[in-house]
Scaffold this motif. Structure first.
Motif, PDB file in Angstrom:
ATOM      1  N   VAL A   1       0.790  -1.227  -0.086  1.00 42.59           N
ATOM      2  CA  VAL A   1      -0.066   0.091  -0.006  1.00 42.59           C
ATOM      3  C   VAL A   1       0.817   1.098  -0.116  1.00 42.59           C
ATOM      4  N   GLN A   2       0.688   2.195  -0.697  1.00 41.66           N
ATOM      5  CA  GLN A   2       1.141   3.535  -0.759  1.00 41.66           C
ATOM      6  C   GLN A   2       0.208   4.750  -0.515  1.00 41.66           C
TER       7      GLN A   2
ATOM      8  N   ALA B   1      -3.709  10.175  -1.726  1.00 41.03           N
ATOM      9  CA  ALA B   1      -4.404   9.119  -2.521  1.00 41.03           C
ATOM     10  C   ALA B   1      -3.877   7.929  -2.116  1.00 41.03           C
ATOM     11  N   ALA B   2      -4.574   6.865  -1.569  1.00 41.22           N
ATOM     12  CA  ALA B   2      -4.108   5.529  -1.179  1.00 41.22           C
ATOM     13  C   ALA B   2      -4.241   4.760  -2.581  1.00 41.22           C
ATOM     14  N   SER B   3      -3.077   3.828  -2.736  1.00 39.48           N
ATOM     15  CA  SER B   3      -3.321   2.685  -3.548  1.00 39.48           C
ATOM     16  C   SER B   3      -2.530   1.458  -3.449  1.00 39.48           C
ATOM     17  N   GLY B   4      -2.487   0.406  -3.856  1.00 36.71           N
ATOM     18  CA  GLY B   4      -2.305  -0.818  -3.610  1.00 36.71           C
ATOM     19  C   GLY B   4      -3.313  -1.982  -3.479  1.00 36.71           C
ATOM     20  N   SER B   5      -3.107  -2.885  -2.912  1.00 39.11           N
ATOM     21  CA  SER B   5      -3.914  -3.995  -2.582  1.00 39.11           C
ATOM     22  C   SER B   5      -4.930  -3.944  -1.692  1.00 39.11           C
ATOM     23  N   ILE B   6      -5.917  -2.888  -1.851  1.00 38.46           N
ATOM     24  CA  ILE B   6      -6.635  -2.431  -0.606  1.00 38.46           C
ATOM     25  C   ILE B   6      -7.738  -3.058  -0.752  1.00 38.46           C
TER      26      ILE B   6
ATOM     27  N   ARG C   1     -12.558   7.057  -4.837  1.00 40.27           N
ATOM     28  CA  ARG C   1     -10.908   7.322  -5.326  1.00 40.27           C
ATOM     29  C   ARG C   1      -9.959   7.041  -4.164  1.00 40.27           C
ATOM     30  N   ASN C   2     -10.362   6.394  -2.905  1.00 35.76           N
ATOM     31  CA  ASN C   2      -9.384   6.272  -1.911  1.00 35.76           C
ATOM     32  C   ASN C   2      -8.504   7.460  -1.564  1.00 35.76           C
ATOM     33  N   THR C   3      -9.183   8.743  -1.463  1.00 41.52           N
ATOM     34  CA  THR C   3      -8.355   9.696  -1.401  1.00 41.52           C
ATOM     35  C   THR C   3      -9.165  10.632  -0.265  1.00 41.52           C
TER      36      THR C   3
ATOM     37  N   THR D   1      -5.914  -5.100   3.979  1.00 40.75           N
ATOM     38  CA  THR D   1      -5.381  -5.239   2.616  1.00 40.75           C
ATOM     39  C   THR D   1      -5.998  -6.674   2.160  1.00 40.75           C
TER      40      THR D   1
END
Length: 122
Positions: free
Chosen positions: A2-3, A23-28, A75-77, A101
């Motif tokens: 996750v970033q 903004a969060a990204s990755g295997s969320i 948008r996980n933001t 995750t």
């Protein structure tokens, strides 16, 4: 993995405004709470505001009438609108999120962004 990636910091005069984004990204699988913290030079990191997945917000007394936290779940933001900035708001602002995750579905982990500098001149 996750970033969390922040943006929007900068230099502004007292009384001005800035808008931070993260903004969060990755295997969320799921994001529980998202929030903002800050750390001024020579001081400990302090909580600024947070927002739940149901958009319930909380803010520190020092910023409650000036800063607004919001969130875009699609948008996980998370955003932090900062108005009426003061020199004492100068700090590195960190985004934080409690995330479940895909790989660890039974565990909530707090992740942090790298920080973005906010400098308010008098």
């Amino acid at each position: 993995q996750v970033q969390l990636v922040e943006s929007g910091g900068g230099l502004v005069q007292a009384g001005g405004s800035l808008r931070l984004s993260c903004a969060a990204s990755g295997s969320i699988l799921r994001i529980i709470t998202m929030g903002w913290y800050r750390q001024a030079p020579g001081k400990e990191r302090e909580w600024v505001a947070d927002i739940s997945s149901t958009l319930r917000t909380n803010g520190a007394a020092s910023v409650k009438d000036r800063f607004t936290i919001s969130r875009d779940n699609a948008r996980n933001t998370v955003f932090l609108q900062m108005n009426s900035l003061k020199p004492e708001d100068t700090a590195v602002y960190y985004c934080s999120a409690e995330i479940v995750t895909v790989q660890n579905r039974g565990v909530i982990v707090r992740y942090w962004g790298q920080g973005t500098q906010v400098t308010v001149s008098s």
